[in-house]
Motif scaffolding. Structure first.
Motif, PDB file in Angstrom:
ATOM      1  N   GLY A 176       0.784  -1.220   0.000  1.00 20.57           N
ATOM      2  CA  GLY A 176       0.000   0.000   0.000  1.00 20.57           C
ATOM      3  C   GLY A 176       0.816   1.269   0.000  1.00 20.57           C
ATOM      4  O   GLY A 176       0.311   2.340   0.316  1.00 20.57           O
ATOM      5  N   GLN A 177       2.103   1.169  -0.381  1.00 20.68           N
ATOM      6  CA  GLN A 177       2.962   2.350  -0.365  1.00 20.68           C
ATOM      7  C   GLN A 177       2.797   3.217  -1.613  1.00 20.68           C
ATOM      8  O   GLN A 177       3.392   4.280  -1.709  1.00 20.68           O
ATOM      9  CB  GLN A 177       4.437   1.946  -0.216  1.00 20.68           C
ATOM     10  N   GLN A 178       1.983   2.788  -2.560  1.00 22.59           N
ATOM     11  CA  GLN A 178       1.827   3.526  -3.800  1.00 22.59           C
ATOM     12  C   GLN A 178       1.420   4.963  -3.513  1.00 22.59           C
ATOM     13  O   GLN A 178       0.529   5.230  -2.706  1.00 22.59           O
ATOM     14  CB  GLN A 178       0.769   2.870  -4.699  1.00 22.59           C
ATOM     15  N   GLY A 179       2.089   5.885  -4.177  1.00 22.02           N
ATOM     16  CA  GLY A 179       1.803   7.298  -3.992  1.00 22.02           C
ATOM     17  C   GLY A 179       2.689   7.992  -2.995  1.00 22.02           C
ATOM     18  O   GLY A 179       2.738   9.225  -2.949  1.00 22.02           O
ATOM     19  N   LEU A 180       3.395   7.226  -2.164  1.00 24.40           N
ATOM     20  CA  LEU A 180       4.333   7.855  -1.236  1.00 24.40           C
ATOM     21  C   LEU A 180       5.547   8.357  -1.999  1.00 24.40           C
ATOM     22  O   LEU A 180       6.126   7.626  -2.807  1.00 24.40           O
ATOM     23  CB  LEU A 180       4.802   6.850  -0.183  1.00 24.40           C
ATOM     24  N   PRO A 181       5.990   9.599  -1.739  1.00 28.33           N
ATOM     25  CA  PRO A 181       7.251  10.022  -2.339  1.00 28.33           C
ATOM     26  C   PRO A 181       8.402   9.191  -1.790  1.00 28.33           C
ATOM     27  O   PRO A 181       8.328   8.689  -0.655  1.00 28.33           O
ATOM     28  CB  PRO A 181       7.377  11.493  -1.933  1.00 28.33           C
ATOM     29  N   PRO A 182       9.480   9.013  -2.572  1.00 26.68           N
ATOM     30  CA  PRO A 182      10.575   8.153  -2.111  1.00 26.68           C
ATOM     31  C   PRO A 182      11.127   8.532  -0.744  1.00 26.68           C
ATOM     32  O   PRO A 182      11.450   7.650   0.054  1.00 26.68           O
ATOM     33  CB  PRO A 182      11.630   8.323  -3.218  1.00 26.68           C
ATOM     34  N   ALA A 183      11.234   9.833  -0.455  1.00 22.32           N
ATOM     35  CA  ALA A 183      11.780  10.237   0.848  1.00 22.32           C
ATOM     36  C   ALA A 183      10.896   9.761   1.992  1.00 22.32           C
ATOM     37  O   ALA A 183      11.387   9.322   3.041  1.00 22.32           O
ATOM     38  CB  ALA A 183      11.942  11.757   0.899  1.00 22.32           C
ATOM     39  N   ALA A 184       9.572   9.834   1.801  1.00 22.66           N
ATOM     40  CA  ALA A 184       8.659   9.370   2.845  1.00 22.66           C
ATOM     41  C   ALA A 184       8.714   7.855   2.986  1.00 22.66           C
ATOM     42  O   ALA A 184       8.643   7.316   4.093  1.00 22.66           O
ATOM     43  CB  ALA A 184       7.232   9.828   2.532  1.00 22.66           C
ATOM     44  N   MET A 185       8.853   7.155   1.851  1.00 24.58           N
ATOM     45  CA  MET A 185       8.922   5.702   1.912  1.00 24.58           C
ATOM     46  C   MET A 185      10.193   5.246   2.619  1.00 24.58           C
ATOM     47  O   MET A 185      10.147   4.451   3.563  1.00 24.58           O
ATOM     48  CB  MET A 185       8.855   5.090   0.515  1.00 24.58           C
ATOM     49  N   LEU A 186      11.326   5.762   2.171  1.00 27.26           N
ATOM     50  CA  LEU A 186      12.602   5.326   2.734  1.00 27.26           C
ATOM     51  C   LEU A 186      12.810   5.851   4.147  1.00 27.26           C
ATOM     52  O   LEU A 186      13.347   5.155   5.012  1.00 27.26           O
ATOM     53  CB  LEU A 186      13.741   5.781   1.820  1.00 27.26           C
ATOM     54  N   GLY A 187      12.419   7.102   4.379  1.00 31.09           N
ATOM     55  CA  GLY A 187      12.700   7.717   5.673  1.00 31.09           C
ATOM     56  C   GLY A 187      11.713   7.354   6.759  1.00 31.09           C
ATOM     57  O   GLY A 187      12.076   7.345   7.939  1.00 31.09           O
ATOM     58  N   PHE A 188      10.465   7.055   6.388  1.00 30.92           N
ATOM     59  CA  PHE A 188       9.441   6.799   7.398  1.00 30.92           C
ATOM     60  C   PHE A 188       8.812   5.418   7.269  1.00 30.92           C
ATOM     61  O   PHE A 188       8.796   4.632   8.220  1.00 30.92           O
ATOM     62  CB  PHE A 188       8.350   7.873   7.319  1.00 30.92           C
ATOM     63  N   ALA A 189       8.284   5.092   6.085  1.00 26.00           N
ATOM     64  CA  ALA A 189       7.551   3.836   5.931  1.00 26.00           C
ATOM     65  C   ALA A 189       8.450   2.617   6.152  1.00 26.00           C
ATOM     66  O   ALA A 189       7.996   1.602   6.704  1.00 26.00           O
ATOM     67  CB  ALA A 189       6.897   3.777   4.547  1.00 26.00           C
ATOM     68  N   PHE A 190       9.706   2.709   5.717  1.00 24.98           N
ATOM     69  CA  PHE A 190      10.610   1.571   5.897  1.00 24.98           C
ATOM     70  C   PHE A 190      10.790   1.221   7.383  1.00 24.98           C
ATOM     71  O   PHE A 190      10.591   0.069   7.781  1.00 24.98           O
ATOM     72  CB  PHE A 190      11.954   1.861   5.238  1.00 24.98           C
ATOM     73  N   PRO A 191      11.220   2.165   8.241  1.00 24.84           N
ATOM     74  CA  PRO A 191      11.389   1.787   9.649  1.00 24.84           C
ATOM     75  C   PRO A 191      10.091   1.401  10.337  1.00 24.84           C
ATOM     76  O   PRO A 191      10.093   0.561  11.247  1.00 24.84           O
ATOM     77  CB  PRO A 191      12.020   3.025  10.290  1.00 24.84           C
ATOM     78  N   VAL A 192       8.961   1.975   9.907  1.00 30.36           N
ATOM     79  CA  VAL A 192       7.682   1.577  10.478  1.00 30.36           C
ATOM     80  C   VAL A 192       7.371   0.128  10.105  1.00 30.36           C
ATOM     81  O   VAL A 192       6.901  -0.661  10.948  1.00 30.36           O
ATOM     82  CB  VAL A 192       6.563   2.522  10.009  1.00 30.36           C
ATOM     83  N   ASP A 193       7.645  -0.248   8.861  1.00 23.87           N
ATOM     84  CA  ASP A 193       7.355  -1.617   8.448  1.00 23.87           C
ATOM     85  C   ASP A 193       8.236  -2.615   9.198  1.00 23.87           C
ATOM     86  O   ASP A 193       7.779  -3.706   9.556  1.00 23.87           O
ATOM     87  CB  ASP A 193       7.555  -1.768   6.928  1.00 23.87           C
ATOM     88  N   THR A 194       9.487  -2.262   9.449  1.00 22.62           N
ATOM     89  CA  THR A 194      10.347  -3.121  10.262  1.00 22.62           C
ATOM     90  C   THR A 194       9.748  -3.308  11.650  1.00 22.62           C
ATOM     91  O   THR A 194       9.727  -4.420  12.200  1.00 22.62           O
ATOM     92  CB  THR A 194      11.752  -2.514  10.383  1.00 22.62           C
ATOM     93  N   SER A 195       9.241  -2.220  12.226  1.00 23.14           N
ATOM     94  CA  SER A 195       8.650  -2.284  13.562  1.00 23.14           C
ATOM     95  C   SER A 195       7.421  -3.177  13.581  1.00 23.14           C
ATOM     96  O   SER A 195       7.233  -3.991  14.501  1.00 23.14           O
ATOM     97  CB  SER A 195       8.288  -0.873  14.029  1.00 23.14           C
ATOM     98  N   LEU A 196       6.568  -3.036  12.575  1.00 24.42           N
ATOM     99  CA  LEU A 196       5.384  -3.890  12.498  1.00 24.42           C
ATOM    100  C   LEU A 196       5.765  -5.358  12.355  1.00 24.42           C
ATOM    101  O   LEU A 196       5.116  -6.245  12.932  1.00 24.42           O
ATOM    102  CB  LEU A 196       4.513  -3.460  11.322  1.00 24.42           C
TER     103      LEU A 196
END
Length: 330
Positions: A176-196
């Protein structure tokens, strides 16, 4: 001594295999290497530092890093699915084992797993440990349409835990990351997904098997939210059909290890305060982002010399069963 447990090396053969695909991931060759389209909105350039051992060694020498534990970068072979995923995982592991065998004083390896077929993946895990001599496994925070507590995935992780082998939990593009800019994906979504992913594995009971799980990038957001997560773990009963955890969730989080890939003084110091030096392993994420920054921050961390040595190499030597010293480059 410095042991970098978070250092990437791509298989050029795998990238060549991705050329010409009609679905993501794909790769396109250019004059300097490859442009790899990993996920919607996320394309990464792959150049000499991640494609060649010589460039990797030169950067290690410049940074004063003695040993790097190499892992494959995005995308992992699991994205191919089925027999192809298992085939390419084995190919990547063979390449990595050849590199570590030639230069054991410079490199160790995190094996890749395909998760195409559960039995075949478990057999490949055993081959990586018993025949190839790799140090542990890089496991992505999700496998596309499957989470790590999926019935076809969890038995592999349980097998690895039973063997007492370390897992480096690395982020992947979350569903469901479609539409996220790369900075938001790499900087925020990535560590959140690791946490989940960590929380899913706790809920699935994996942490009752005493696994060695090293969560990348300072453990995602877990060190900052551990009190909140622990509080709600006390207040809410488990959902119907879910097993009752054997311990409070905070105790499971206390068993987590993290690597030191971060980009600010305060987050690193907070992790040190929350987790202690014996739960932190030095990493740079070379050559992604700014690999010199995590190294500089660790050097400035206000801890004792003994703790500093633990973080830089001692914990990695113990948990990954590496040699206690590097006698020199092969």
């Amino acid at each position: 001594m410095r042991t970098d447990i978070h250092s990437h090396l791509m298989s050029a053969a795998f990238l060549e295999h991705l050329e010409g695909r009609d679905a993501l991931p794909t790769a396109v060759r250019d004059a300097d290497g490859f442009i790899t389209h990993c996920a919607p909105g996320l394309s990464l350039p792959y150049r000499a530092p991640i494609l060649t051992i010589e460039a990797k060694l030169a950067d290690m020498d410049a940074a004063g890093i003695d040993l790097a534990v190499l892992s494959h970068g995005l995308p992992g072979p699991h994205v191919l699915g089925g027999a192809q995923a298992d085939h390419w995982a084995a190919q990547i592991n063979d390449e990595l084992a050849a590199i570590t065998a030639v230069r054991p004083g410079s490199f160790a390896g995190w094996a890749s797993l395909g998760f195409g077929d559960t039995a075949r993946t478990i057999a490949e895990a055993d081959r990586c440990l018993d025949e190839l001599g790799l140090a542990g496994f890089q496991v992505w925070s999700n496998l596309g349409d499957r989470s790590l507590d999926d019935p076809g995935v969890l038995p592999v992780l349980e097998h690895i835990a039973a063997r007492g082998t370390a897992i480096h939990l690395h982020p992947a593009p979350p569903p469901g990351q479609q539409g996220l800019p790369p900075a938001a994906m790499l900087g925020f979504a990535f560590p959140v997904d690791t946490s989940l992913a960590v929380l899913r594995l706790i809920g699935a009971g994996l942490f009752d098997r005493d696994p060695v799980i090293i969560a990348a990038h300072l453990g995602g957001v877990l060190p900052w939210l551990r009190e909140r997560i622990g509080l709600w773990g006390h207040l809410l009963p488990p959902l119907p059909g879910q097993p009752q955890p054997a311990r409070p969730i905070g105790e499971y989080l206390d068993r987590l290890y993290v690597d030191t890939v971060g980009y600010g003084t305060s987050p690193l110091e907070y992790c040190y305060t929350q987790l202690g030096a014996d739960r932190m392993l030095f990493g740079t994420d070379h050559p992604y982002a700014a690999p010199s920054v995590p190294q500089d921050l660790v050097d400035r961390l206000p801890c004792t010399q003994a703790e500093h040595e633990q973080i830089l190499a001692g914990n990695a030597q113990r948990l990954l069963r590496l040699n206690a010293a590097v006698a020199g480059r092969a």
